[in-house]
Design an enzyme around this catalytic site. Structure first.
Site, PDB file in Angstrom:
ATOM      1  CD  GLU A  94      23.214 -12.027 -14.298  1.00 30.67           C
ATOM      2  OE1 GLU A  94      22.657 -11.917 -13.184  1.00 30.67           O
ATOM      3  OE2 GLU A  94      24.450 -11.955 -14.458  1.00 30.67           O
ATOM      4  CG  ASP A 144      40.027  -9.049  -8.283  1.00 33.96           C
ATOM      5  OD1 ASP A 144      40.431  -7.930  -7.907  1.00 33.96           O
ATOM      6  OD2 ASP A 144      39.293  -9.209  -9.279  1.00 33.96           O
TER       7      ASP A 144
END
Length: 208
Positions: free
Chosen positions: A122, A147
């Site tokens: 991240e 999805d």
């Protein structure tokens, strides 16, 4: 006269010796140069084969995910090029453990028993950090793409309109910027990377 003949014979022998030495040197240089160029040629051949293998693997990955991405675009107007480009970036062309073992192409987070804790990167406070996250598990890449489309349509738990700009985009560039603005990824260059991948592999052809 005998002495002269001996001297001439010695000169002849010396000349032959020099010629022999020069011949050995020429042969040695020929072998060395030949071996050098062979190594260069062989290395280039290996690199070319590796590039060709990589190209085929990438093309195969695109061919595997494109039909479902196009089906989702035809029904829900999520650009196929965006879906494919995200799958490429998020799954490292389908080679990441999350994609290859758990069929999650998009790094979609999950909870409960149908998820796994994985290591991820991240971009936080101006630098990349390695952290842990819980990600959804799917039965197939096709399920993962479906999805992903649901996520674009339904948004997040806290903001159901989070990805509206992606769904209502009029081109893939706008959709890419919409993903970044919606916070899909922490990478500050996420939109530009998506656009670059789409251009490099002409993924915009799948939007037609």
């Amino acid at each position: 006269m005998a002495k002269r003949k001996r001297r001439s014979k010695n000169r002849h022998t010396g000349r032959n010796w020099i010629i022999s030495i020069l011949a050995v040197i020429v042969i040695f240089l020929g072998v060395y140069v030949g071996h050098h160029f062979y190594r260069i040629w062989n290395q280039q051949r290996i690199e070319q084969e590796a590039r060709e293998k990589d190209r085929r693997a990438k093309q195969l990955f695109i061919q595997q995910v494109a039909p479902e991405a196009q089906a989702m675009q035809n029904t829900y107007h999520v650009y196929a090029s965006i879906t494919i480009a995200q799958a490429i970036l998020e799954s490292q062309w389908g080679t990441s453990q999350l994609a290859s073992q758990y069929h999650n192409l998009f790094g979609i987070k999950g909870t409960g028993t149908n998820s796994r804790v994985m290591t991820t990167k991240e971009y936080i406070n101006g630098k990349w950090i390695v952290t842990k996250g819980r990600f959804r598990v799917y039965d197939s890449w096709s399920d993962s793409i479906k999805d992903h489309t649901r996520l674009m349509l339904n948004g997040t738990d806290t903001n159901q309109q989070n990805y509206d700009r992606v769904v209502h985009a009029t081109n893939y560039q706008e959709a890419a910027r919409g993903l970044q603005e919606a916070g899909y990824a922490t990478d500050p260059d996420y939109a530009q990377k998506l656009i670059s991948v789409i251009k490099a592999y002409k993924l915009y052809n799948y939007d037609k």
